[in-house]
Design a protein around this motif. Structure first.
Motif, short mmCIF file in Angstrom:
data_model
loop_
_atom_site.label_atom_id
_atom_site.label_comp_id
_atom_site.label_asym_id
_atom_site.label_seq_id
_atom_site.Cartn_x
_atom_site.Cartn_y
_atom_site.Cartn_z
N MET A 6 0.79 -1.13 0.12
CA MET A 6 0.00 -0.05 -0.09
C MET A 6 0.82 1.24 -0.06
O MET A 6 1.74 1.52 0.91
CB MET A 6 -0.99 0.03 1.40
CG MET A 6 -2.19 0.95 1.19
SD MET A 6 -1.65 2.67 1.42
CE MET A 6 -1.16 2.71 3.32
N TYR A 16 4.18 11.02 2.17
CA TYR A 16 4.36 9.57 1.48
C TYR A 16 4.47 8.53 2.58
O TYR A 16 5.05 8.77 3.73
CB TYR A 16 5.81 9.71 0.58
CG TYR A 16 5.87 10.87 -0.19
CD1 TYR A 16 5.63 10.71 -1.68
CD2 TYR A 16 6.74 11.88 0.14
CE1 TYR A 16 5.73 11.64 -2.40
CE2 TYR A 16 6.94 12.94 -0.67
CZ TYR A 16 6.38 12.85 -2.16
OH TYR A 16 6.62 13.94 -2.83
N TYR A 49 0.82 5.53 -0.26
CA TYR A 49 -0.09 6.62 -0.03
C TYR A 49 0.66 7.75 -0.25
O TYR A 49 1.70 8.13 0.29
CB TYR A 49 -0.45 6.53 1.64
CG TYR A 49 -1.25 7.83 1.97
CD1 TYR A 49 -2.70 8.13 1.47
CD2 TYR A 49 -0.65 8.54 2.83
CE1 TYR A 49 -3.37 9.17 2.03
CE2 TYR A 49 -1.31 10.08 3.16
CZ TYR A 49 -2.81 9.95 2.71
OH TYR A 49 -3.51 11.24 3.07
N TYR A 50 -0.14 8.82 -0.94
CA TYR A 50 0.64 9.97 -1.16
C TYR A 50 -0.47 11.11 -0.97
O TYR A 50 -1.68 11.03 -1.31
CB TYR A 50 0.98 10.19 -2.74
CG TYR A 50 1.44 11.51 -3.18
CD1 TYR A 50 2.56 12.15 -2.94
CD2 TYR A 50 0.52 12.46 -4.21
CE1 TYR A 50 2.93 13.45 -3.17
CE2 TYR A 50 0.72 13.45 -4.41
CZ TYR A 50 1.91 14.04 -4.10
OH TYR A 50 2.41 15.18 -4.42
N ARG A 51 -0.16 12.21 -0.20
CA ARG A 51 -0.95 13.28 -0.28
C ARG A 51 -0.25 14.68 -0.74
O ARG A 51 0.88 14.77 -0.15
CB ARG A 51 -1.49 13.54 1.39
CG ARG A 51 -2.59 14.34 1.37
CD ARG A 51 -2.71 15.46 2.58
NE ARG A 51 -1.33 16.38 2.69
CZ ARG A 51 -0.85 16.51 3.68
NH1 ARG A 51 -1.13 15.96 4.89
NH2 ARG A 51 0.14 17.19 3.74
#
Length: 92
Positions: free
Chosen positions: A11, A29, A13-15
């Motif tokens: 998994m 990240y 995740y990037y915002r």
């Protein structure tokens, strides 16, 4: 016969960065990994999970004012890993 393999889950995740009136929050990240092995002959499962496996999850925020500029960093204390084992008493 198909060999009994591991199940793997990755998994990421990037915002994106967030801009606001007095500053900006840098992008975040995170990469997590999970591996599971099923043992059908004894009806058991063993799972290994790791969060932030690359140790790159850092929260940075910069605020600017007429008189002062601040850059703050927050990092997770430690990467977290778990091991779990489950048994099935009976199957329906």
């Amino acid at each position: 016969m198909i060999p009994d393999l591991y199940n793997v889950q990755l998994m990421a995740y990037y915002r994106e960065p967030i801009a606001f009136t007095q500053g900006e929050i840098d992008p975040i990240y995170v990469v997590n990994l999970g591996i599971r092995k099923d043992f059908t002959n004894i009806r058991a499962t063993v799972s290994l999970n790791g969060s932030d496996i690359l140790n790159i999850s850092v929260f940075r925020i910069q605020t600017d004012d007429i008189e002062i500029s601040q850059m703050r960093f927050f990092n997770q204390e430690a990467r977290i890993g778990t091991i779990s084992q489950t048994y099935s008493i009976w199957c329906i």
